[in-house]
Motif scaffolding. Structure first.
Motif, PDB file in Angstrom:
ATOM      1  N   GLY A 190      11.217   2.491  -4.596  1.00 64.07           N
ATOM      2  CA  GLY A 190      10.813   1.776  -5.972  1.00 64.07           C
ATOM      3  C   GLY A 190       9.325   1.805  -5.095  1.00 64.07           C
ATOM      4  N   ALA A 191       9.851   1.580  -3.742  1.00 64.04           N
ATOM      5  CA  ALA A 191       8.428   1.267  -2.850  1.00 64.04           C
ATOM      6  C   ALA A 191       7.148   2.417  -3.112  1.00 64.04           C
ATOM      7  CB  ALA A 191       8.648   0.735  -1.318  1.00 64.04           C
ATOM      8  N   CYS A 192       6.958   3.448  -2.667  1.00 66.47           N
ATOM      9  CA  CYS A 192       6.448   4.408  -3.371  1.00 66.47           C
ATOM     10  C   CYS A 192       6.098   4.481  -4.611  1.00 66.47           C
ATOM     11  CB  CYS A 192       7.261   6.341  -2.423  1.00 66.47           C
ATOM     12  SG  CYS A 192       7.371   6.063  -0.777  1.00 66.47           S
ATOM     13  N   VAL A 193       6.742   4.511  -5.526  1.00 65.57           N
ATOM     14  CA  VAL A 193       6.771   4.499  -6.731  1.00 65.57           C
ATOM     15  C   VAL A 193       5.824   3.319  -7.413  1.00 65.57           C
ATOM     16  CG1 VAL A 193       8.112   4.174  -9.279  1.00 65.57           C
ATOM     17  CG2 VAL A 193       8.854   5.599  -7.686  1.00 65.57           C
ATOM     18  N   GLY A 194       5.928   1.952  -6.881  1.00 64.83           N
ATOM     19  CA  GLY A 194       5.179   0.742  -7.191  1.00 64.83           C
ATOM     20  C   GLY A 194       5.159   0.030  -8.458  1.00 64.83           C
ATOM     21  N   MET A 195       4.628  -0.592  -8.418  1.00 67.55           N
ATOM     22  CA  MET A 195       5.094  -2.175 -10.211  1.00 67.55           C
ATOM     23  C   MET A 195       4.283  -0.630 -10.932  1.00 67.55           C
ATOM     24  SD  MET A 195       6.213  -4.917 -10.791  1.00 67.55           S
ATOM     25  CE  MET A 195       5.827  -5.609  -9.676  1.00 67.55           C
ATOM     26  N   LYS A 196       5.943  -0.556 -11.874  1.00 66.08           N
ATOM     27  CA  LYS A 196       4.980   0.493 -13.036  1.00 66.08           C
ATOM     28  C   LYS A 196       4.481   1.398 -12.771  1.00 66.08           C
ATOM     29  CE  LYS A 196       4.087  -3.809 -16.276  1.00 66.08           C
ATOM     30  NZ  LYS A 196       3.337  -4.286 -17.389  1.00 66.08           N
ATOM     31  N   GLY A 197       4.858   2.127 -11.704  1.00 64.25           N
ATOM     32  CA  GLY A 197       4.480   3.200 -11.338  1.00 64.25           C
ATOM     33  C   GLY A 197       3.134   3.959 -10.597  1.00 64.25           C
ATOM     34  N   GLY A 226       5.445   1.513   8.478  1.00 68.23           N
ATOM     35  CA  GLY A 226       7.025   2.468   9.230  1.00 68.23           C
ATOM     36  C   GLY A 226       8.265   1.552   8.485  1.00 68.23           C
ATOM     37  N   THR A 227       8.152   1.116   7.396  1.00 60.47           N
ATOM     38  CA  THR A 227       9.492   0.635   7.277  1.00 60.47           C
ATOM     39  C   THR A 227      10.225   1.342   5.901  1.00 60.47           C
ATOM     40  OG1 THR A 227       8.029  -2.062   7.070  1.00 60.47           O
ATOM     41  CG2 THR A 227      10.355  -1.409   5.571  1.00 60.47           C
ATOM     42  N   VAL A 228       9.008   1.676   6.004  1.00 60.30           N
ATOM     43  CA  VAL A 228       9.644   4.065   4.845  1.00 60.30           C
ATOM     44  C   VAL A 228       8.660   4.704   5.520  1.00 60.30           C
ATOM     45  CG1 VAL A 228       8.993   5.043   2.318  1.00 60.30           C
ATOM     46  CG2 VAL A 228       9.454   2.414   2.322  1.00 60.30           C
ATOM     47  N   VAL A 229       9.959   5.531   5.511  1.00 57.31           N
ATOM     48  CA  VAL A 229       9.697   7.208   6.190  1.00 57.31           C
ATOM     49  C   VAL A 229       9.549   8.367   5.219  1.00 57.31           C
ATOM     50  CG1 VAL A 229      10.382   8.589   8.430  1.00 57.31           C
ATOM     51  CG2 VAL A 229      10.388   5.651   8.398  1.00 57.31           C
ATOM     52  N   ILE A 230       8.956   9.094   5.881  1.00 59.07           N
ATOM     53  CA  ILE A 230       8.889  10.432   4.794  1.00 59.07           C
ATOM     54  C   ILE A 230       9.593  11.165   5.955  1.00 59.07           C
ATOM     55  CG2 ILE A 230       8.092  11.609   3.677  1.00 59.07           C
ATOM     56  CD1 ILE A 230       5.244  10.074   3.221  1.00 59.07           C
ATOM     57  N   ARG A 231      10.799  11.246   5.434  1.00 57.81           N
ATOM     58  CA  ARG A 231      11.586  12.141   6.287  1.00 57.81           C
ATOM     59  C   ARG A 231      11.363  14.314   5.766  1.00 57.81           C
ATOM     60  NH1 ARG A 231      15.711  10.550   9.033  1.00 57.81           N
ATOM     61  NH2 ARG A 231      16.395  12.773   9.751  1.00 57.81           N
ATOM     62  N   GLY A 232      10.734  14.071   4.778  1.00 53.83           N
ATOM     63  CA  GLY A 232      10.563  16.153   4.456  1.00 53.83           C
ATOM     64  C   GLY A 232       9.636  15.805   3.189  1.00 53.83           C
ATOM     65  N   ILE A 233       9.485  17.314   3.029  1.00 50.69           N
ATOM     66  CA  ILE A 233       7.879  17.420   1.549  1.00 50.69           C
ATOM     67  C   ILE A 233       8.310  18.817   1.532  1.00 50.69           C
ATOM     68  CG2 ILE A 233       5.935  17.323   0.860  1.00 50.69           C
ATOM     69  CD1 ILE A 233       5.212  14.924   2.818  1.00 50.69           C
ATOM     70  N   ARG A 278       1.454  13.178   2.458  1.00 47.68           N
ATOM     71  CA  ARG A 278       1.948  12.757   3.508  1.00 47.68           C
ATOM     72  C   ARG A 278       1.776  11.894   3.367  1.00 47.68           C
ATOM     73  NH1 ARG A 278       6.176  13.358   7.192  1.00 47.68           N
ATOM     74  NH2 ARG A 278       6.014  14.582   6.573  1.00 47.68           N
ATOM     75  N   LYS A 279      -0.101  12.180   3.389  1.00 45.11           N
ATOM     76  CA  LYS A 279      -0.914  10.879   3.651  1.00 45.11           C
ATOM     77  C   LYS A 279      -1.892  10.364   2.798  1.00 45.11           C
ATOM     78  CE  LYS A 279      -1.718  12.298   8.140  1.00 45.11           C
ATOM     79  NZ  LYS A 279      -1.591  11.599   9.293  1.00 45.11           N
ATOM     80  N   LEU A 280      -1.736  10.845   1.641  1.00 46.77           N
ATOM     81  CA  LEU A 280      -1.813  10.344  -0.308  1.00 46.77           C
ATOM     82  C   LEU A 280      -0.822   9.467   0.283  1.00 46.77           C
ATOM     83  CD1 LEU A 280      -2.771  13.303  -2.604  1.00 46.77           C
ATOM     84  CD2 LEU A 280      -4.445  10.958  -1.132  1.00 46.77           C
ATOM     85  N   PHE A 281      -0.091   9.716   0.355  1.00 43.57           N
ATOM     86  CA  PHE A 281       1.359   8.109   0.171  1.00 43.57           C
ATOM     87  C   PHE A 281       1.321   7.108   1.199  1.00 43.57           C
ATOM     88  CE2 PHE A 281       4.022  10.684  -2.219  1.00 43.57           C
ATOM     89  CZ  PHE A 281       4.222   9.921  -3.041  1.00 43.57           C
ATOM     90  N   GLU A 282       0.741   7.646   2.740  1.00 45.18           N
ATOM     91  CA  GLU A 282       0.599   6.869   3.919  1.00 45.18           C
ATOM     92  C   GLU A 282      -0.717   5.361   3.217  1.00 45.18           C
ATOM     93  OE1 GLU A 282      -0.404   8.797   7.292  1.00 45.18           O
ATOM     94  OE2 GLU A 282       1.173   9.266   7.723  1.00 45.18           O
ATOM     95  N   GLN A 283      -1.918   6.508   2.548  1.00 45.09           N
ATOM     96  CA  GLN A 283      -2.484   5.512   2.344  1.00 45.09           C
ATOM     97  C   GLN A 283      -2.601   4.227   1.308  1.00 45.09           C
ATOM     98  OE1 GLN A 283      -6.627   7.359   0.450  1.00 45.09           O
ATOM     99  NE2 GLN A 283      -7.321   6.921   2.755  1.00 45.09           N
ATOM    100  N   GLU A 284      -1.612   5.330  -0.232  1.00 47.29           N
ATOM    101  CA  GLU A 284      -1.788   4.297  -1.511  1.00 47.29           C
ATOM    102  C   GLU A 284      -0.271   2.942  -0.778  1.00 47.29           C
ATOM    103  OE1 GLU A 284      -3.012   3.991  -3.612  1.00 47.29           O
ATOM    104  OE2 GLU A 284      -4.484   5.981  -3.175  1.00 47.29           O
ATOM    105  N   VAL A 285       1.056   3.342  -0.055  1.00 50.28           N
ATOM    106  CA  VAL A 285       2.205   2.579   0.352  1.00 50.28           C
ATOM    107  C   VAL A 285       1.829   2.115   1.418  1.00 50.28           C
ATOM    108  CG1 VAL A 285       4.261   2.869   0.348  1.00 50.28           C
ATOM    109  CG2 VAL A 285       2.820   4.180  -1.205  1.00 50.28           C
ATOM    110  N   SER A 286       1.885   0.593   1.263  1.00 54.07           N
ATOM    111  CA  SER A 286       1.556  -0.182   3.228  1.00 54.07           C
ATOM    112  C   SER A 286       3.068  -0.331   3.487  1.00 54.07           C
ATOM    113  CB  SER A 286       1.336  -1.441   2.835  1.00 54.07           C
ATOM    114  OG  SER A 286       2.765  -1.925   1.507  1.00 54.07           O
ATOM    115  N   GLU A 287       3.993   0.194   3.104  1.00 52.58           N
ATOM    116  CA  GLU A 287       5.613   0.054   3.634  1.00 52.58           C
ATOM    117  C   GLU A 287       5.455   1.198   4.188  1.00 52.58           C
ATOM    118  OE1 GLU A 287       6.371  -2.290   0.010  1.00 52.58           O
ATOM    119  OE2 GLU A 287       4.939  -0.902   0.050  1.00 52.58           O
ATOM    120  N   VAL A 288       4.593   2.774   4.027  1.00 51.26           N
ATOM    121  CA  VAL A 288       4.566   3.983   5.144  1.00 51.26           C
ATOM    122  C   VAL A 288       4.104   4.322   5.899  1.00 51.26           C
ATOM    123  CG1 VAL A 288       4.065   6.153   4.564  1.00 51.26           C
ATOM    124  CG2 VAL A 288       5.459   5.124   2.342  1.00 51.26           C
ATOM    125  N   ARG A 289       2.954   3.029   5.301  1.00 49.28           N
ATOM    126  CA  ARG A 289       1.974   3.099   6.585  1.00 49.28           C
ATOM    127  C   ARG A 289       2.415   2.005   7.967  1.00 49.28           C
ATOM    128  NH1 ARG A 289      -1.868   1.661   2.877  1.00 49.28           N
ATOM    129  NH2 ARG A 289      -1.312  -0.502   2.928  1.00 49.28           N
TER     130      ARG A 289
END
Length: 407
Positions: free
Chosen positions: A249-256, A219-226, A206-217
């Motif tokens: 797509g936001a979490c995957v990013g351009m070309k992953g 709140g545009t994209v919400v992580i509902r479960g892991i 969760r924290k790594l995605f928050e760091q790498e994905v601005s939309e997660v930081r």
């Protein structure tokens, strides 16, 4: 105490990130303690002064100004008191210099012990105050030591412990490696404060995605479960609060690019990003990715699901050692049963044959029973004769003879 010694104390305070005032108080306490061993035991030593520029120090005791001195350790005559303070008056206390002669060696030895102890206490308090309110946060550090399976990590203001049982399977650490981990706990004892790290917790993903994905930081994209099997695979369910933003797509990013940064930090752990859905059947179907699901059937309680996949998708759906199915169940909270199309067809053939073998049951009745969820003798018993009569349209006078388990 020499100026050089005082400069050393300042340098220690700076290197250990300890307030110089704390060490000054420690030195003063040490001087007071040492002086009490060299003066009258009854004397009330109350203060020590240090000149930070020269390193000179003096020790002071409190005495009461009296007309007639009876206890020289606690009292002083007015004439003598006025040698220290011209405003001294009878009945009032005064502080006088009682610094022992040849005090330097004993004072230095005592100061060293007290300062060492106070440094430990100050470091323990500082570590606890700095990190105790950061449990669950992601921190970066450098591997300092690896012994008996445990890893010591320099995280800036403390050396944290990454225990063996909080390490991801298969990871290896070497001196100087940069790693990121989640603060799991901060333990405080009389000796030290220990920051405990984890790389096994799902919160690391969760924290790594928050760091790498601005939309997660933001709140545009919400992580509902892991759901995670550390070192092997993770499944993460995401949803968007903005209809114009694709959460996967936001979490995957351009070309992953974004998800690959997380995979790299997790040393190659596979990550499946699943679109969350309020429709439980759809969510369960999505959770089995990367396998393609043909159909899903939930039980009435929504706690168990049967998913049908094509034959060539069966091993992918189940995963090595059943891992894909296990993580899908953990992510959705639904027990997952997976069957292939051919297995389902074979089961249906067996069921039709079994039902058709019952006295008085024709093809149409078989289909009616199967549509009603009757697939075995146990289902027949569960429905009961009244239920079967109503569901399959059997004649009441025939029901006792028509449905019975072969002897």
């Amino acid at each position: 105490m020499s100026k050089e010694t005082w400069d050393l104390i300042r340098r220690i305070a700076n290197e250990r990130n300890i307030s110089i005032e704390i060490l000054e108080e420690a030195v003063q306490s040490a001087l007071i303690s040492a002086s009490k061993k060299m003066v009258d035991p009854e004397m009330e030593v109350v203060r020590a002064d240090i000149d930070p520029k020269t390193g000179d120090y003096r020790v002071f005791a409190r005495k009461m100004v009296v007309d007639h001195v009876e206890n020289y350790a606690l009292e002083i005559s007015l004439p003598e008191a006025r040698l220290y303070d011209v405003k001294a008056r009878i009945g009032e206390p005064i502080e006088i210099d009682v610094t022992p002669t040849d005090f330097g060696r004993i004072a230095a030895q005592n100061a060293k012990q007290v300062i060492t102890q106070r440094i430990r206490e100050a470091e323990r308090e500082m570590v606890f105050e700095r990190y105790s309110n950061r449990i669950g946060e992601l921190v970066s550090g450098t591997v300092q030591q690896y012994e008996r399976g445990n890893v010591i990590v320099d995280i800036g203001y403390a050396e944290a412990l990454l225990p063996f049982n909080e390490q991801s399977r298969g990871e290896r650490y070497h001196y100087g490696d940069r790693i990121r981990a989640v603060i799991l706990d901060v333990n405080q004892s009389s000796r030290d404060a220990q920051v405990i790290l984890s790389r096994k917790t799902p919160d690391l993903v969760r924290k790594l995605f928050e760091q790498e994905v601005s939309e997660v930081r933001d709140g545009t994209v919400v992580i509902r479960g892991i759901a995670r099997e550390p070192g092997k695979r993770s499944k993460i369910a995401v949803m968007s609060t903005n209809l114009d933003v694709d959460p996967v797509g936001a979490c995957v990013g351009m070309k992953g690019s974004r998800v690959q940064m997380v995979v790299q930090e997790l040393k190659g752990e596979r990550i499946d990003i699943i679109p969350f859905s309020q429709d439980k059947a759809k969510f369960v179907m999505n959770s089995l990715k990367p396998a393609e699901v043909e159909s899903v059937e939930l039980d009435s309680a929504g706690k168990r699901a049967t998913l049908v996949v094509k034959d060539d998708q069966l091993s992918l759906a189940i995963g090595k050692g059943g891992l894909n199915a296990k993580l899908a169940s953990e992510l959705t909270g639904v027990q997952v049963d997976i069957v292939s199309v051919s297995e389902l067809e074979a089961s249906e053939r067996e069921t039709r044959a079994m039902l058709a073998s019952l006295p008085g049951v024709d093809h149409e009745t078989v289909e009616t029973l199967m549509s009603a969820g009757v697939f075995s003798y146990d289902d027949i018993v569960e429905y009961g004769l009244e239920g079967l009569t109503e569901t399959a349209g059997l004649q009441p006078e025939m029901r006792l003879t028509r449905i019975s388990r072969p002897g």
